[in-house]
Scaffold this motif. Sequence first.
Motif, PDB file in Angstrom:
ATOM      1  N   THR A  61      -5.878  -7.173  -2.616  1.00  0.00           N
ATOM      2  CA  THR A  61      -5.922  -6.232  -1.491  1.00  0.00           C
ATOM      3  C   THR A  61      -6.046  -4.832  -2.058  1.00  0.00           C
ATOM      4  OG1 THR A  61      -4.339  -7.643  -0.294  1.00  0.00           O
ATOM      5  CG2 THR A  61      -4.733  -5.456   0.603  1.00  0.00           C
ATOM      6  N   ALA A  62      -6.971  -4.066  -1.529  1.00  0.00           N
ATOM      7  CA  ALA A  62      -7.104  -2.655  -1.916  1.00  0.00           C
ATOM      8  C   ALA A  62      -7.245  -1.858  -0.630  1.00  0.00           C
ATOM      9  CB  ALA A  62      -8.330  -2.453  -2.789  1.00  0.00           C
ATOM     10  N   GLY A  63      -6.664  -0.665  -0.612  1.00  0.00           N
ATOM     11  CA  GLY A  63      -6.780   0.116   0.603  1.00  0.00           C
ATOM     12  C   GLY A  63      -6.315   1.542   0.433  1.00  0.00           C
ATOM     13  N   ASN A  64      -6.334   2.251   1.545  1.00  0.00           N
ATOM     14  CA  ASN A  64      -5.911   3.651   1.582  1.00  0.00           C
ATOM     15  C   ASN A  64      -5.083   3.896   2.826  1.00  0.00           C
ATOM     16  OD1 ASN A  64      -7.464   4.738  -0.709  1.00  0.00           O
ATOM     17  ND2 ASN A  64      -9.224   4.115   0.530  1.00  0.00           N
ATOM     18  N   GLY A  65      -4.085   4.757   2.699  1.00  0.00           N
ATOM     19  CA  GLY A  65      -3.339   5.195   3.869  1.00  0.00           C
ATOM     20  C   GLY A  65      -1.995   4.549   4.063  1.00  0.00           C
ATOM     21  N   GLY A  66      -1.593   3.663   3.168  1.00  0.00           N
ATOM     22  CA  GLY A  66      -0.270   3.043   3.288  1.00  0.00           C
ATOM     23  C   GLY A  66      -0.107   2.312   4.601  1.00  0.00           C
ATOM     24  N   ASN A  67       0.968   2.645   5.305  1.00  0.00           N
ATOM     25  CA  ASN A  67       1.260   2.031   6.592  1.00  0.00           C
ATOM     26  C   ASN A  67       1.055   3.015   7.744  1.00  0.00           C
ATOM     27  OD1 ASN A  67       1.956  -0.536   5.538  1.00  0.00           O
ATOM     28  ND2 ASN A  67       3.949   0.281   4.947  1.00  0.00           N
ATOM     29  N   GLU A  68       0.252   4.034   7.491  1.00  0.00           N
ATOM     30  CA  GLU A  68      -0.045   5.027   8.523  1.00  0.00           C
ATOM     31  C   GLU A  68      -1.166   4.513   9.427  1.00  0.00           C
ATOM     32  OE1 GLU A  68       1.748   7.869   8.902  1.00  0.00           O
ATOM     33  OE2 GLU A  68       2.960   7.102   7.245  1.00  0.00           O
ATOM     34  N   ILE A  69      -1.151   4.934  10.683  1.00  0.00           N
ATOM     35  CA  ILE A  69      -2.215   4.562  11.610  1.00  0.00           C
ATOM     36  C   ILE A  69      -3.562   4.991  11.016  1.00  0.00           C
ATOM     37  CG2 ILE A  69      -3.120   4.881  13.963  1.00  0.00           C
ATOM     38  CD1 ILE A  69      -0.352   3.345  13.638  1.00  0.00           C
ATOM     39  N   ASP A  70      -4.539   4.154  11.142  1.00  0.00           N
ATOM     40  CA  ASP A  70      -5.890   4.310  10.595  1.00  0.00           C
ATOM     41  C   ASP A  70      -5.970   4.037   9.092  1.00  0.00           C
ATOM     42  OD1 ASP A  70      -7.042   4.841  13.083  1.00  0.00           O
ATOM     43  OD2 ASP A  70      -6.690   6.994  12.890  1.00  0.00           O
ATOM     44  N   ALA A  71      -4.894   3.511   8.504  1.00  0.00           N
ATOM     45  CA  ALA A  71      -4.972   3.043   7.113  1.00  0.00           C
ATOM     46  C   ALA A  71      -5.984   1.910   7.053  1.00  0.00           C
ATOM     47  CB  ALA A  71      -3.608   2.561   6.638  1.00  0.00           C
ATOM     48  N   THR A  72      -6.626   1.766   5.912  1.00  0.00           N
ATOM     49  CA  THR A  72      -7.618   0.711   5.741  1.00  0.00           C
ATOM     50  C   THR A  72      -7.231  -0.193   4.580  1.00  0.00           C
ATOM     51  OG1 THR A  72      -8.951   2.077   4.267  1.00  0.00           O
ATOM     52  CG2 THR A  72      -9.496   2.134   6.633  1.00  0.00           C
ATOM     53  N   ARG A  73      -7.726  -1.406   4.639  1.00  0.00           N
ATOM     54  CA  ARG A  73      -7.576  -2.311   3.506  1.00  0.00           C
ATOM     55  C   ARG A  73      -8.788  -3.215   3.439  1.00  0.00           C
ATOM     56  NH1 ARG A  73      -2.670  -6.315   5.600  1.00  0.00           N
ATOM     57  NH2 ARG A  73      -3.910  -7.478   7.124  1.00  0.00           N
ATOM     58  N   GLN A  74      -9.059  -3.656   2.220  1.00  0.00           N
ATOM     59  CA  GLN A  74     -10.099  -4.651   2.004  1.00  0.00           C
ATOM     60  C   GLN A  74      -9.451  -5.840   1.316  1.00  0.00           C
ATOM     61  OE1 GLN A  74     -13.479  -4.429  -0.946  1.00  0.00           O
ATOM     62  NE2 GLN A  74     -14.641  -4.448   0.988  1.00  0.00           N
ATOM     63  N   LEU A  75      -9.611  -6.998   1.917  1.00  0.00           N
ATOM     64  CA  LEU A  75      -9.109  -8.243   1.350  1.00  0.00           C
ATOM     65  C   LEU A  75     -10.236  -8.910   0.589  1.00  0.00           C
ATOM     66  CD1 LEU A  75      -7.331  -9.614   4.564  1.00  0.00           C
ATOM     67  CD2 LEU A  75      -6.365  -8.138   2.779  1.00  0.00           C
ATOM     68  N   VAL A  76      -9.959  -9.311  -0.637  1.00  0.00           N
ATOM     69  CA  VAL A  76     -10.899 -10.114  -1.410  1.00  0.00           C
ATOM     70  C   VAL A  76     -10.368 -11.532  -1.355  1.00  0.00           C
ATOM     71  CG1 VAL A  76     -11.950 -10.527  -3.661  1.00  0.00           C
ATOM     72  CG2 VAL A  76     -11.460  -8.180  -2.916  1.00  0.00           C
ATOM     73  N   LEU A  77     -11.181 -12.446  -0.876  1.00  0.00           N
ATOM     74  CA  LEU A  77     -10.746 -13.821  -0.668  1.00  0.00           C
ATOM     75  C   LEU A  77     -11.110 -14.717  -1.839  1.00  0.00           C
ATOM     76  CD1 LEU A  77     -11.873 -14.163   3.055  1.00  0.00           C
ATOM     77  CD2 LEU A  77      -9.674 -13.363   2.158  1.00  0.00           C
ATOM     78  N   GLY A  78     -10.207 -15.637  -2.131  1.00  0.00           N
ATOM     79  CA  GLY A  78     -10.484 -16.681  -3.105  1.00  0.00           C
ATOM     80  C   GLY A  78     -10.338 -16.285  -4.549  1.00  0.00           C
ATOM     81  N   GLU A  79     -11.266 -15.491  -5.046  1.00  0.00           N
ATOM     82  CA  GLU A  79     -11.275 -15.109  -6.457  1.00  0.00           C
ATOM     83  C   GLU A  79     -11.959 -13.765  -6.613  1.00  0.00           C
ATOM     84  OE1 GLU A  79     -13.460 -18.348  -8.117  1.00  0.00           O
ATOM     85  OE2 GLU A  79     -15.382 -17.569  -7.458  1.00  0.00           O
ATOM     86  N   GLU A  80     -11.860 -13.201  -7.787  1.00  0.00           N
ATOM     87  CA  GLU A  80     -12.540 -11.929  -8.065  1.00  0.00           C
ATOM     88  C   GLU A  80     -14.009 -12.054  -7.683  1.00  0.00           C
ATOM     89  OE1 GLU A  80     -12.681  -8.227 -10.812  1.00  0.00           O
ATOM     90  OE2 GLU A  80     -11.069  -9.673 -10.910  1.00  0.00           O
ATOM     91  N   GLY A  81     -14.509 -11.083  -6.936  1.00  0.00           N
ATOM     92  CA  GLY A  81     -15.894 -11.112  -6.486  1.00  0.00           C
ATOM     93  C   GLY A  81     -16.123 -11.970  -5.258  1.00  0.00           C
ATOM     94  N   GLY A  82     -15.033 -12.516  -4.696  1.00  0.00           N
ATOM     95  CA  GLY A  82     -15.149 -13.359  -3.508  1.00  0.00           C
ATOM     96  C   GLY A  82     -15.510 -12.558  -2.272  1.00  0.00           C
ATOM     97  N   PRO A  83     -15.691 -13.252  -1.169  1.00  0.00           N
ATOM     98  CA  PRO A  83     -16.027 -12.562   0.077  1.00  0.00           C
ATOM     99  C   PRO A  83     -14.914 -11.590   0.477  1.00  0.00           C
ATOM    100  CG  PRO A  83     -15.651 -14.912   0.468  1.00  0.00           C
ATOM    101  CD  PRO A  83     -15.552 -14.693  -0.994  1.00  0.00           C
ATOM    102  N   THR A  84     -15.264 -10.603   1.281  1.00  0.00           N
ATOM    103  CA  THR A  84     -14.299  -9.571   1.667  1.00  0.00           C
ATOM    104  C   THR A  84     -14.169  -9.461   3.185  1.00  0.00           C
ATOM    105  OG1 THR A  84     -15.979  -7.839   1.637  1.00  0.00           O
ATOM    106  CG2 THR A  84     -14.744  -8.200  -0.405  1.00  0.00           C
ATOM    107  N   ILE A  85     -13.023  -8.928   3.583  1.00  0.00           N
ATOM    108  CA  ILE A  85     -12.754  -8.579   4.975  1.00  0.00           C
ATOM    109  C   ILE A  85     -12.187  -7.166   4.966  1.00  0.00           C
ATOM    110  CG2 ILE A  85     -11.422  -9.096   7.052  1.00  0.00           C
ATOM    111  CD1 ILE A  85     -11.266 -12.019   6.136  1.00  0.00           C
ATOM    112  N   ASP A  86     -12.786  -6.264   5.732  1.00  0.00           N
ATOM    113  CA  ASP A  86     -12.296  -4.888   5.868  1.00  0.00           C
ATOM    114  C   ASP A  86     -11.520  -4.774   7.168  1.00  0.00           C
ATOM    115  OD1 ASP A  86     -13.673  -4.346   3.540  1.00  0.00           O
ATOM    116  OD2 ASP A  86     -15.298  -3.278   4.528  1.00  0.00           O
ATOM    117  N   GLU A  87     -10.345  -4.123   7.087  1.00  0.00           N
ATOM    118  CA  GLU A  87      -9.475  -4.009   8.244  1.00  0.00           C
ATOM    119  C   GLU A  87      -8.914  -2.596   8.367  1.00  0.00           C
ATOM    120  OE1 GLU A  87      -7.872  -8.601   8.273  1.00  0.00           O
ATOM    121  OE2 GLU A  87      -6.725  -7.145   7.104  1.00  0.00           O
ATOM    122  N   ILE A  88      -8.482  -2.257   9.600  1.00  0.00           N
ATOM    123  CA  ILE A  88      -7.867  -0.956   9.863  1.00  0.00           C
ATOM    124  C   ILE A  88      -6.584  -1.177  10.668  1.00  0.00           C
ATOM    125  CG2 ILE A  88      -9.235  -0.553  11.961  1.00  0.00           C
ATOM    126  CD1 ILE A  88      -9.291   2.452  11.104  1.00  0.00           C
TER     127      ILE A  88
END
Length: 180
Positions: A61-88
């Motif tokens: 998981t990588a992201g910005n903004g901690g637990n503040e509203i409008d913080a973002t994160r990107q989940l990398v699934l499975g393994e390094e270079g795997g598919p991603t999901i971006d969330e806010i």
Amino acid sequence: MKRRLFLGAVALAALPGLAYAHGPTRQKVTLTTEVAAEPADVWAAIGNFQDMGWHPAVHATAGNGGNEIDATRQLVLGEEGGPTIDEILYKYDATKMSYSYRITDVKVEVLPVTNYSSHLTVTPRDGGGSKIEWKGAFYRGYPNNDPPAELNDEAAIAAVSGVYQAGLDALVEKFGAPGS
């Protein structure tokens, strides 16, 4: 008068087709589990929006903004270079041990949904321990009528349910079931 009757007949004839004219309906999934650990301990493990390492499908998981509203994160699934999901993050309440987020970018081949939002909450369980609720609302991955099987409502519900169940099962494994 004949014109009104004609227009009325045309309108009535069109009504059956209207039932099929709209697109998909919003689907909802709610799953819960109970664990032996106290809510504060469970929240310490899952309450940081920037860290979803507790879920077995998430490699990083990588992201910005901690637990503040409008913080973002990107989940990398499975393994390094795997598919991603971006969330806010759009709601966060540490006191209520709850947060809500939306997916901003995911390929439907990874998760067959669109317009997805989710809520994760930890509450005390009667008799000790915690109840964890994970619920979401979304549309299927194919926005038009006659979706392919892999992008229909059933596929979307099954995929989201699978994600939630895997995460909740991992938490039971980590914290134990009540009474065990």
